[in-house]
Design a protein around this motif. Structure first.
Motif, mmCIF file in Angstrom:
data_model
loop_
_atom_site.group_PDB
_atom_site.id
_atom_site.type_symbol
_atom_site.label_atom_id
_atom_site.label_comp_id
_atom_site.label_asym_id
_atom_site.label_seq_id
_atom_site.Cartn_x
_atom_site.Cartn_y
_atom_site.Cartn_z
ATOM 1 N N GLU A 204 7.305 9.034 41.506
ATOM 2 C CA GLU A 204 6.786 10.400 41.439
ATOM 3 C C GLU A 204 5.995 10.793 42.684
ATOM 4 O OE1 GLU A 204 6.772 14.001 39.657
ATOM 5 O OE2 GLU A 204 7.659 12.213 38.774
ATOM 6 N N GLU A 205 5.091 9.905 43.143
ATOM 7 C CA GLU A 205 4.218 10.280 44.255
ATOM 8 C C GLU A 205 4.981 10.431 45.562
ATOM 9 O OE1 GLU A 205 0.013 9.058 46.419
ATOM 10 O OE2 GLU A 205 0.939 7.672 45.005
ATOM 11 N N ASP A 206 5.790 9.405 45.922
ATOM 12 C CA ASP A 206 6.538 9.468 47.183
ATOM 13 C C ASP A 206 7.552 10.602 47.169
ATOM 14 O OD1 ASP A 206 5.121 7.367 48.167
ATOM 15 O OD2 ASP A 206 6.645 5.859 47.747
ATOM 16 N N SER A 214 5.374 19.693 43.241
ATOM 17 C CA SER A 214 4.888 19.013 42.050
ATOM 18 C C SER A 214 4.424 20.053 41.068
ATOM 19 C CB SER A 214 3.721 18.082 42.410
ATOM 20 O OG SER A 214 3.071 17.630 41.243
ATOM 21 N N GLU A 220 -1.499 19.464 46.747
ATOM 22 C CA GLU A 220 -1.911 18.102 47.056
ATOM 23 C C GLU A 220 -0.844 17.372 47.846
ATOM 24 O OE1 GLU A 220 -3.149 13.947 44.762
ATOM 25 O OE2 GLU A 220 -2.611 15.742 43.617
ATOM 26 N N TYR A 221 0.422 17.528 47.451
ATOM 27 C CA TYR A 221 1.493 16.843 48.147
ATOM 28 C C TYR A 221 1.672 17.385 49.563
ATOM 29 C CZ TYR A 221 2.828 14.475 43.868
ATOM 30 O OH TYR A 221 2.837 13.683 42.758
ATOM 31 N N LYS A 224 -0.960 15.787 51.637
ATOM 32 C CA LYS A 224 -0.638 14.399 51.916
ATOM 33 C C LYS A 224 0.403 14.298 53.015
ATOM 34 C CE LYS A 224 -1.745 12.439 47.388
ATOM 35 N NZ LYS A 224 -1.196 11.776 46.176
#
Length: 237
Positions: A204-206, A214, A220-221, A224
């Motif tokens: 999910e994060e990558d 998201s 947030e993504y 990042k």
């Protein structure tokens, strides 16, 4: 008068001592402030570096890219490059789509590199081209590239590289594992199933970082991904 002069001298001496002491204290404060600022900068830089390397490692080590480079940028060379791409996908798609993980994909590639090379050269020869074809599997440095709505940061990726002739022309690229090349080539675009496969492989994060999307925290993504971009641009060590 003597007492007055003495008092003036004493006051002057005290004033000078006060100024010197204050200056020394201010210099200490300045020095401490600079030291604290450098310490904070170092800690933040180290943290960003660690995070960026962690994210990049997560993305780079979970996919295998496919690149095919044309002999030149002539219309003829670019056209046959795409024809060879389609022929490779048609010939080997069933084999690669059956791979369940990146290790199996890597094994299939290594076992079939000579066969893919032979197939490619025969394909080109049948169309009147005498180009040699060099095929390798290894880690290569690549710039930031988009695949549909997904953006892969620049970095060192494991990749199959099919180099036609001198390899001086523009390249085509796609994702070999998960096996998106074969699915998307048939549809002439990035399919929903390909996006889901990539999400499953990366996590999910990558996946959120390369897709910039998201449901819970799209900003947030993006932040990042920007951190990774800035670290790659201004990396000092």
């Amino acid at each position: 008068m003597k007492n007055f002069n003495g008092m003036i001298k004493d006051l002057t001496k005290k004033a000078l001592n006060f100024i010197i002491a204050t200056w020394k204290n201010e210099r200490r404060v300045i020095a401490l402030s600079l030291f604290a600022g450098l310490a904070v900068t170092f800690c933040v830089t180290a943290a960003v570096s660690t995070y960026a390397d962690y994210v990049m490692s997560g993305i780079e080590n979970k996919v295998i890219r496919f690149h095919i480079l044309a002999n030149s940028d002539s219309e003829e060379d670019q056209s046959v490059k795409l024809e060879l791409r389609d022929a490779i996908f048609a010939e080997y798609s069933e084999m690669f789509e059956a791979a369940e993980n990146i290790e199996q994909t890597r094994d299939i590639i290594n076992q079939n590199l000579p066969d893919i090379k032979r197939f490619s050269e025969q394909f080109l020869s049948a169309r009147g081209f005498d180009y040699a074809v060099n095929i390798t599997l290894g880690r290569e440095s690549f710039p930031e590239r988009s695949y549909g709505d997904m953006v892969f940061p620049k970095g060192e990726y494991e990749a199959v590289r099919v180099i036609i002739g001198s390899g001086g022309g523009k390249n085509f690229w796609c994702v070999m594992f998960p096996p998106l090349c074969f699915v998307d080539a048939a549809r002439s675009g990035v399919s929903v199933s390909s996006v889901k496969k990539m999400q499953m492989v990366l996590g999910e994060e990558d996946f959120g970082i390369i897709s910039g999307a998201s449901k819970s925290a799209p900003v947030e993504y993006k932040v990042k991904f920007k951190i990774i971009e800035l670290w790659q641009k201004f990396k000092l060590w």
